[in-house]
Design a protein around this motif. Sequence first.
Motif, PDB file in Angstrom:
ATOM      1  N   ALA A   6      53.238   1.074  65.318  1.00 43.50           N
ATOM      2  CA  ALA A   6      53.190   1.768  64.027  1.00 43.50           C
ATOM      3  C   ALA A   6      53.333   3.265  64.267  1.00 43.50           C
ATOM      4  O   ALA A   6      52.718   3.829  65.154  1.00 43.50           O
ATOM      5  CB  ALA A   6      51.865   1.473  63.341  1.00 43.50           C
ATOM      6  N   ARG A   7      54.185   3.883  63.465  1.00 43.46           N
ATOM      7  CA  ARG A   7      54.366   5.320  63.557  1.00 43.46           C
ATOM      8  C   ARG A   7      53.679   5.934  62.355  1.00 43.46           C
ATOM      9  O   ARG A   7      53.936   5.566  61.222  1.00 43.46           O
ATOM     10  CB  ARG A   7      55.861   5.658  63.537  1.00 43.46           C
ATOM     11  N   GLY A   8      52.799   6.867  62.620  1.00 45.57           N
ATOM     12  CA  GLY A   8      52.105   7.530  61.532  1.00 45.57           C
ATOM     13  C   GLY A   8      53.023   8.467  60.789  1.00 45.57           C
ATOM     14  O   GLY A   8      54.177   8.673  61.158  1.00 45.57           O
ATOM     15  N   MET A   9      52.513   9.027  59.719  1.00 45.98           N
ATOM     16  CA  MET A   9      53.284   9.968  58.908  1.00 45.98           C
ATOM     17  C   MET A   9      52.799  11.383  59.147  1.00 45.98           C
ATOM     18  O   MET A   9      51.635  11.605  59.467  1.00 45.98           O
ATOM     19  CB  MET A   9      53.099   9.654  57.421  1.00 45.98           C
ATOM     20  N   GLN A  10      53.686  12.321  58.960  1.00 46.25           N
ATOM     21  CA  GLN A  10      53.333  13.735  58.999  1.00 46.25           C
ATOM     22  C   GLN A  10      52.601  14.079  57.694  1.00 46.25           C
ATOM     23  O   GLN A  10      52.812  13.421  56.677  1.00 46.25           O
ATOM     24  CB  GLN A  10      54.587  14.598  59.139  1.00 46.25           C
ATOM     25  N   PRO A  11      51.747  15.113  57.700  1.00 50.87           N
ATOM     26  CA  PRO A  11      51.038  15.489  56.465  1.00 50.87           C
ATOM     27  C   PRO A  11      51.974  15.710  55.269  1.00 50.87           C
ATOM     28  O   PRO A  11      51.663  15.280  54.152  1.00 50.87           O
ATOM     29  CB  PRO A  11      50.310  16.775  56.855  1.00 50.87           C
ATOM     30  N   ALA A  12      53.115  16.319  55.483  1.00 45.31           N
ATOM     31  CA  ALA A  12      54.050  16.548  54.383  1.00 45.31           C
ATOM     32  C   ALA A  12      54.558  15.231  53.796  1.00 45.31           C
ATOM     33  O   ALA A  12      54.784  15.125  52.587  1.00 45.31           O
ATOM     34  CB  ALA A  12      55.219  17.405  54.852  1.00 45.31           C
ATOM     35  N   GLU A  13      54.730  14.218  54.645  1.00 48.02           N
ATOM     36  CA  GLU A  13      55.182  12.913  54.163  1.00 48.02           C
ATOM     37  C   GLU A  13      54.113  12.257  53.295  1.00 48.02           C
ATOM     38  O   GLU A  13      54.422  11.659  52.264  1.00 48.02           O
ATOM     39  CB  GLU A  13      55.517  11.989  55.328  1.00 48.02           C
ATOM     40  N   VAL A  14      52.857  12.374  53.710  1.00 46.48           N
ATOM     41  CA  VAL A  14      51.755  11.784  52.937  1.00 46.48           C
ATOM     42  C   VAL A  14      51.627  12.507  51.601  1.00 46.48           C
ATOM     43  O   VAL A  14      51.435  11.880  50.562  1.00 46.48           O
ATOM     44  CB  VAL A  14      50.431  11.824  53.727  1.00 46.48           C
ATOM     45  N   LEU A  15      51.742  13.827  51.615  1.00 50.89           N
ATOM     46  CA  LEU A  15      51.658  14.595  50.375  1.00 50.89           C
ATOM     47  C   LEU A  15      52.774  14.231  49.399  1.00 50.89           C
ATOM     48  O   LEU A  15      52.604  14.330  48.190  1.00 50.89           O
ATOM     49  CB  LEU A  15      51.711  16.098  50.672  1.00 50.89           C
ATOM     50  N   ALA A  16      53.912  13.804  49.908  1.00 53.36           N
ATOM     51  CA  ALA A  16      55.060  13.464  49.063  1.00 53.36           C
ATOM     52  C   ALA A  16      54.989  12.043  48.498  1.00 53.36           C
ATOM     53  O   ALA A  16      55.828  11.670  47.673  1.00 53.36           O
ATOM     54  CB  ALA A  16      56.354  13.641  49.848  1.00 53.36           C
ATOM     55  N   LEU A  17      53.994  11.269  48.902  1.00 55.56           N
ATOM     56  CA  LEU A  17      53.881   9.895  48.417  1.00 55.56           C
ATOM     57  C   LEU A  17      53.531   9.872  46.932  1.00 55.56           C
ATOM     58  O   LEU A  17      52.899  10.795  46.417  1.00 55.56           O
ATOM     59  CB  LEU A  17      52.792   9.146  49.197  1.00 55.56           C
ATOM     60  N   PRO A  18      53.890   8.781  46.247  1.00 57.95           N
ATOM     61  CA  PRO A  18      53.469   8.647  44.847  1.00 57.95           C
ATOM     62  C   PRO A  18      51.954   8.433  44.764  1.00 57.95           C
ATOM     63  O   PRO A  18      51.284   8.261  45.794  1.00 57.95           O
ATOM     64  CB  PRO A  18      54.235   7.412  44.356  1.00 57.95           C
ATOM     65  N   ALA A  19      51.411   8.413  43.567  1.00 55.84           N
ATOM     66  CA  ALA A  19      49.961   8.315  43.357  1.00 55.84           C
ATOM     67  C   ALA A  19      49.350   7.057  43.979  1.00 55.84           C
ATOM     68  O   ALA A  19      48.213   7.078  44.439  1.00 55.84           O
ATOM     69  CB  ALA A  19      49.643   8.370  41.872  1.00 55.84           C
ATOM     70  N   ALA A  20      50.082   5.965  44.001  1.00 58.57           N
ATOM     71  CA  ALA A  20      49.609   4.720  44.623  1.00 58.57           C
ATOM     72  C   ALA A  20      50.751   4.129  45.439  1.00 58.57           C
ATOM     73  O   ALA A  20      51.908   4.166  45.022  1.00 58.57           O
ATOM     74  CB  ALA A  20      49.143   3.731  43.572  1.00 58.57           C
ATOM     75  N   VAL A  21      50.416   3.604  46.615  1.00 59.33           N
ATOM     76  CA  VAL A  21      51.432   3.050  47.510  1.00 59.33           C
ATOM     77  C   VAL A  21      51.037   1.648  47.957  1.00 59.33           C
ATOM     78  O   VAL A  21      49.867   1.267  47.899  1.00 59.33           O
ATOM     79  CB  VAL A  21      51.651   3.944  48.758  1.00 59.33           C
ATOM     80  N   ASP A  22      52.023   0.886  48.417  1.00 64.02           N
ATOM     81  CA  ASP A  22      51.752  -0.460  48.916  1.00 64.02           C
ATOM     82  C   ASP A  22      50.992  -0.381  50.237  1.00 64.02           C
ATOM     83  O   ASP A  22      50.903   0.674  50.870  1.00 64.02           O
ATOM     84  CB  ASP A  22      53.064  -1.242  49.074  1.00 64.02           C
ATOM     85  N   ILE A  23      50.448  -1.498  50.649  1.00 62.40           N
ATOM     86  CA  ILE A  23      49.590  -1.517  51.834  1.00 62.40           C
ATOM     87  C   ILE A  23      50.361  -1.202  53.116  1.00 62.40           C
ATOM     88  O   ILE A  23      49.816  -0.596  54.036  1.00 62.40           O
ATOM     89  CB  ILE A  23      48.839  -2.858  51.941  1.00 62.40           C
ATOM     90  N   VAL A  24      51.634  -1.558  53.187  1.00 57.14           N
ATOM     91  CA  VAL A  24      52.429  -1.263  54.380  1.00 57.14           C
ATOM     92  C   VAL A  24      52.606   0.247  54.531  1.00 57.14           C
ATOM     93  O   VAL A  24      52.452   0.806  55.622  1.00 57.14           O
ATOM     94  CB  VAL A  24      53.781  -2.001  54.345  1.00 57.14           C
ATOM     95  N   THR A  25      52.893   0.931  53.426  1.00 58.57           N
ATOM     96  CA  THR A  25      53.049   2.382  53.459  1.00 58.57           C
ATOM     97  C   THR A  25      51.718   3.053  53.784  1.00 58.57           C
ATOM     98  O   THR A  25      51.659   3.982  54.588  1.00 58.57           O
ATOM     99  CB  THR A  25      53.596   2.900  52.116  1.00 58.57           C
ATOM    100  N   ALA A  26      50.638   2.570  53.163  1.00 55.84           N
ATOM    101  CA  ALA A  26      49.307   3.118  53.447  1.00 55.84           C
ATOM    102  C   ALA A  26      48.965   2.910  54.920  1.00 55.84           C
ATOM    103  O   ALA A  26      48.447   3.818  55.579  1.00 55.84           O
ATOM    104  CB  ALA A  26      48.263   2.460  52.561  1.00 55.84           C
ATOM    105  N   GLY A  27      49.271   1.739  55.436  1.00 50.93           N
ATOM    106  CA  GLY A  27      49.021   1.470  56.844  1.00 50.93           C
ATOM    107  C   GLY A  27      49.820   2.397  57.742  1.00 50.93           C
ATOM    108  O   GLY A  27      49.309   2.906  58.737  1.00 50.93           O
ATOM    109  N   ARG A  28      51.064   2.638  57.383  1.00 50.34           N
ATOM    110  CA  ARG A  28      51.896   3.542  58.177  1.00 50.34           C
ATOM    111  C   ARG A  28      51.319   4.951  58.181  1.00 50.34           C
ATOM    112  O   ARG A  28      51.306   5.624  59.209  1.00 50.34           O
ATOM    113  CB  ARG A  28      53.327   3.551  57.645  1.00 50.34           C
ATOM    114  N   ALA A  29      50.811   5.398  57.025  1.00 49.75           N
ATOM    115  CA  ALA A  29      50.190   6.726  56.955  1.00 49.75           C
ATOM    116  C   ALA A  29      48.981   6.803  57.890  1.00 49.75           C
ATOM    117  O   ALA A  29      48.670   7.859  58.433  1.00 49.75           O
ATOM    118  CB  ALA A  29      49.772   7.030  55.525  1.00 49.75           C
ATOM    119  N   LEU A  30      48.322   5.668  58.095  1.00 49.31           N
ATOM    120  CA  LEU A  30      47.131   5.610  58.947  1.00 49.31           C
ATOM    121  C   LEU A  30      47.451   5.136  60.369  1.00 49.31           C
ATOM    122  O   LEU A  30      46.542   4.838  61.147  1.00 49.31           O
ATOM    123  CB  LEU A  30      46.103   4.663  58.314  1.00 49.31           C
TER     124      LEU A  30
END
Length: 81
Positions: A6-30
């Motif tokens: 799993a590759r995490g996300m950069q802070p700018a990528e997390v900030l650009a996410l919509p208000a709610a995301v699917d679990i795969v995207t949330a997992g990638r952020a983490l």
Amino acid sequence: MATQRARGMQPAEVLALPAAVDIVTAGRALSLGRTTAYDLARRGEFPVPLLRIGAQYRARRADLLAVLGIDTPTTAASTAA
């Protein structure tokens, strides 16, 4: 067959996410893989609270930002009041 880490996300990528995301995207952020994210969700141990919508899981961006320690940038409009 090679497995992907799993590759995490950069802070700018997390900030650009919509208000709610699917679990795969949330997992990638983490920095969690898909299987791990679903396993944690099923056990009620996902690092952020999850919303259950039918058979789908959703995570709020605000919760991801909080657990990752990312401050939301303030805008001039919100500080001018």
